[in-house]
Design a protein around this motif. Structure first.
Motif, PDB file in Angstrom:
ATOM      1  N   HIS A  96     -15.196 -36.098  17.613  1.00  0.00           N
ATOM      2  CA  HIS A  96     -15.568 -37.291  17.789  1.00  0.00           C
ATOM      3  C   HIS A  96     -14.856 -37.635  19.544  1.00  0.00           C
ATOM      4  N   THR A  97     -15.291 -38.594  19.907  1.00  0.00           N
ATOM      5  CA  THR A  97     -14.737 -39.312  21.426  1.00  0.00           C
ATOM      6  C   THR A  97     -13.684 -39.660  20.977  1.00  0.00           C
ATOM      7  N   GLU A  98     -13.160 -40.095  20.620  1.00  0.00           N
ATOM      8  CA  GLU A  98     -11.944 -39.875  20.578  1.00  0.00           C
ATOM      9  C   GLU A  98     -10.623 -39.782  20.869  1.00  0.00           C
ATOM     10  N   MET A  99     -11.140 -38.457  19.748  1.00  0.00           N
ATOM     11  CA  MET A  99     -10.504 -37.190  19.884  1.00  0.00           C
ATOM     12  C   MET A  99     -10.719 -36.212  21.183  1.00  0.00           C
ATOM     13  N   TRP A 100     -11.928 -36.762  21.630  1.00  0.00           N
ATOM     14  CA  TRP A 100     -12.058 -35.357  23.026  1.00  0.00           C
ATOM     15  C   TRP A 100     -11.360 -36.317  24.014  1.00  0.00           C
ATOM     16  N   GLU A 101     -11.358 -38.186  24.140  1.00  0.00           N
ATOM     17  CA  GLU A 101     -10.862 -38.148  24.868  1.00  0.00           C
ATOM     18  C   GLU A 101      -9.271 -38.882  24.847  1.00  0.00           C
ATOM     19  N   HIS A 102      -8.934 -38.713  24.236  1.00  0.00           N
ATOM     20  CA  HIS A 102      -6.890 -38.616  23.623  1.00  0.00           C
ATOM     21  C   HIS A 102      -5.764 -37.924  24.469  1.00  0.00           C
ATOM     22  N   PRO A 103      -5.083 -38.607  25.142  1.00  0.00           N
ATOM     23  CA  PRO A 103      -4.290 -38.277  25.950  1.00  0.00           C
ATOM     24  C   PRO A 103      -4.040 -36.459  25.471  1.00  0.00           C
ATOM     25  N   ALA A 104      -3.120 -35.983  24.386  1.00  0.00           N
ATOM     26  CA  ALA A 104      -3.602 -34.533  24.086  1.00  0.00           C
ATOM     27  C   ALA A 104      -4.008 -34.500  24.736  1.00  0.00           C
ATOM     28  N   THR A 105      -6.108 -34.341  23.991  1.00  0.00           N
ATOM     29  CA  THR A 105      -6.413 -33.099  23.607  1.00  0.00           C
ATOM     30  C   THR A 105      -6.976 -32.921  25.467  1.00  0.00           C
ATOM     31  N   VAL A 106      -7.242 -33.960  26.473  1.00  0.00           N
ATOM     32  CA  VAL A 106      -7.621 -34.002  27.611  1.00  0.00           C
ATOM     33  C   VAL A 106      -5.759 -32.961  28.372  1.00  0.00           C
ATOM     34  N   ALA A 107      -5.211 -33.301  27.857  1.00  0.00           N
ATOM     35  CA  ALA A 107      -3.663 -32.045  28.781  1.00  0.00           C
ATOM     36  C   ALA A 107      -4.226 -31.072  28.362  1.00  0.00           C
ATOM     37  N   ASN A 108      -4.378 -30.542  26.598  1.00  0.00           N
ATOM     38  CA  ASN A 108      -4.495 -29.555  26.215  1.00  0.00           C
ATOM     39  C   ASN A 108      -5.845 -28.360  27.529  1.00  0.00           C
ATOM     40  N   VAL A 109      -6.501 -29.070  27.277  1.00  0.00           N
ATOM     41  CA  VAL A 109      -7.863 -28.964  27.783  1.00  0.00           C
ATOM     42  C   VAL A 109      -7.501 -28.423  29.715  1.00  0.00           C
ATOM     43  N   GLY A 125     -23.815 -37.821  22.467  1.00  0.00           N
ATOM     44  CA  GLY A 125     -25.226 -38.210  21.922  1.00  0.00           C
ATOM     45  C   GLY A 125     -24.827 -38.441  19.591  1.00  0.00           C
ATOM     46  N   ARG A 126     -25.289 -38.216  19.187  1.00  0.00           N
ATOM     47  CA  ARG A 126     -25.598 -37.779  17.838  1.00  0.00           C
ATOM     48  C   ARG A 126     -23.851 -37.890  17.572  1.00  0.00           C
ATOM     49  N   LEU A 127     -22.922 -38.283  16.910  1.00  0.00           N
ATOM     50  CA  LEU A 127     -21.999 -37.365  16.203  1.00  0.00           C
ATOM     51  C   LEU A 127     -22.178 -38.088  14.611  1.00  0.00           C
ATOM     52  N   THR A 128     -20.854 -37.088  14.533  1.00  0.00           N
ATOM     53  CA  THR A 128     -21.003 -36.974  12.441  1.00  0.00           C
ATOM     54  C   THR A 128     -20.681 -38.607  12.523  1.00  0.00           C
ATOM     55  N   GLY A 129     -21.350 -39.181  10.796  1.00  0.00           N
ATOM     56  CA  GLY A 129     -21.983 -40.236  11.106  1.00  0.00           C
ATOM     57  C   GLY A 129     -22.785 -40.486  11.489  1.00  0.00           C
ATOM     58  N   ALA A 130     -22.552 -42.620  11.653  1.00  0.00           N
ATOM     59  CA  ALA A 130     -23.167 -42.622  12.512  1.00  0.00           C
ATOM     60  C   ALA A 130     -23.170 -43.043  13.915  1.00  0.00           C
ATOM     61  N   ASP A 131     -21.540 -42.503  14.661  1.00  0.00           N
ATOM     62  CA  ASP A 131     -20.926 -42.450  15.500  1.00  0.00           C
ATOM     63  C   ASP A 131     -22.186 -42.074  16.503  1.00  0.00           C
ATOM     64  N   THR A 132     -21.648 -42.660  17.762  1.00  0.00           N
ATOM     65  CA  THR A 132     -22.764 -42.053  19.670  1.00  0.00           C
ATOM     66  C   THR A 132     -21.437 -42.080  20.763  1.00  0.00           C
ATOM     67  N   GLY A 133     -22.077 -41.064  21.173  1.00  0.00           N
ATOM     68  CA  GLY A 133     -20.864 -41.275  22.457  1.00  0.00           C
ATOM     69  C   GLY A 133     -20.466 -39.286  22.672  1.00  0.00           C
ATOM     70  N   LYS A 134     -19.343 -39.326  23.822  1.00  0.00           N
ATOM     71  CA  LYS A 134     -19.641 -37.795  24.541  1.00  0.00           C
ATOM     72  C   LYS A 134     -18.501 -36.973  23.378  1.00  0.00           C
ATOM     73  N   GLY A 135     -18.631 -35.814  22.793  1.00  0.00           N
ATOM     74  CA  GLY A 135     -18.153 -35.152  21.761  1.00  0.00           C
ATOM     75  C   GLY A 135     -18.518 -33.922  20.810  1.00  0.00           C
TER      76      GLY A 135
END
Length: 392
Positions: A96-109, A125-135
């Protein structure tokens, strides 16, 4: 990968086996499948698999897996394999977008990229459920094209883990660079149903985007009327007209390290666009259409090019190609210009291309016909040299 002749070994996580069972992976790959280091222990799989691989692709790469890889946690066969791999490693994130943008993930990447791993930017695009965004996981065919580009650079480009001095740079020599690529052909409306355009398919521009991303670059692809899947790792901006292309490229080029103008903008546009479909005259006379000249986008970029930025222009010519291209190279103030001889059933829409590259310093390089992906990599080699000379 298997259908294209590669020997594939699937190393699933325990969570992956909740989606697809081990027998299915074994049947598709034709190789045994295990997720624990204790399976087939006499073969020492946690060492042998990684050491014998030419490429490791983790798809999808979850936030959990990225964290483990970044910090050297080895609690299953896959994470053990990542620690023993001495080949290029590609991570294709999906979360999910929030996980991709989390500081921990950003630092790991950032840490994985610093060590020489190739982490593909996720799609939007379309993520799990009704969410859309980068991820969103990039299209599998795009991940395959990305992987093929990495493999095409050969074993000499593979970093050890941790990589020795100089070897990481060979694999990800555009790491930390922002590369802007244009692709396709613009369309200038004549009326609600007609337009002036050209035969560009966008294949060469998309090949540049894939090649640059596979070399570690952050890629912005400005795409004009292209019917191709988005390249893995590229942020795609879609445009229609030359003016839309100009605005998008000027904005994206601000602060970019490299700009590759592979698109084919229309040189002219109708002075006026009819608000209704233009009808045939009763006497059969053709309408007179006044044309005006479109802006020269590459020349505008050349005039405002900041120090250190490399501008690659293109010259699609039907005659006197080299002579015409030299004039364009000077007028556009480009660093390199890629010269193609074009025509019906020649270059446009083809999968292969031959070109001559002229440099502002007078150097000339000829490339015989080859797949457009290989030509893109060859031109990027020249771009890397230009970047190295400006930062030396």
């Amino acid at each position: 990968m298997t259908e294209s002749g590669h020997r594939v070994r699937v190393v699933p996580t325990a969570a992956a086996l909740r989606f697809v069972g081990a027998p299915t992976w074994a049947a598709l790959s034709g190789q045994p499948v295990a997720d624990e280091v204790w399976d087939g222990v006499h073969e020492v799989p946690h060492v042998r698999i990684g050491k014998s691989a030419d490429l490791v692709v983790v798809a999808p790469a979850t936030a959990d897996l990225l964290a483990k890889a970044a910090h050297g946690i080895a609690d299953d066969l896959l994470t053990n394999t990542l620690l023993t791999a001495r080949c290029p490693v590609i991570f294709a994130p999906a979360m999910h977008t929030e996980m991709w943008e989390h500081p921990a993930t950003v630092a790991n990447v950032a840490l994985l990229r610093e060590r020489g791993s190739l982490v593909i930017e996720p799609a939007s695009g379309r993520l799990t459920g009704a969410d859309t965004g980068k991820g969103r996981l990039p299209d599998p065919s795009a991940i395959f094209a990305f992987a093929r580009r990495v493999l095409a650079r050969g074993p000499a480009a593979a970093p050890a883990n941790p990589p020795p001095t100089g070897l990481k740079a060979e694999l990800a020599d555009l790491q930390g660079r922002h590369v802007v690529v244009t692709a396709g052909g613009t369309r200038e409306p004549l009326d609600p149903v007609r337009f002036l355009g050209n035969r560009s398919s966008g294949k060469q521009g998309y090949a540049f985007a894939t090649a640059a991303a596979a070399r570690g670059a952050r890629v912005t692809l400005v795409s004009a009327n292209v019917a191709l899947p988005d390249p893995a790792g590229a942020d795609v901006v879609r445009v229609g007209t030359t003016e839309e292309l100009r605005k998008a490229v000027v904005a994206a080029a601000d602060g970019a390290d490299v700009v590759v103008m592979a698109a084919a903008p229309a040189d002219f546009r109708p002075a006026a666009v009819a608000d209704q479909k233009i009808k045939k005259a009763e006497d059969g006379a053709a309408p007179v259409i006044e044309l005006v000249t479109n802006p020269d986008i590459a020349a505008e970029l050349g005039a405002r090019k900041p120090p250190g930025q490399v501008l690659v222009a293109f010259a699609a010519e039907t005659h006197d190609a080299i002579e015409n291209a030299r004039g364009k190279l000077r007028r556009k103030r480009a660093d390199l210009i890629v010269v193609n001889e074009v025509g019906v059933d020649k270059v446009f829409g083809a999968d292969a291309n031959a070109a001559t590259v002229l440099a502002a310093d007078g150097f000339e390089t000829r490339f015989d016909e080859r797949p457009k992906e290989d030509l893109a990599d060859a031109v990027l080699n020249l771009v890397v040299r230009q970047l190295s000379s400006t930062t030396a």
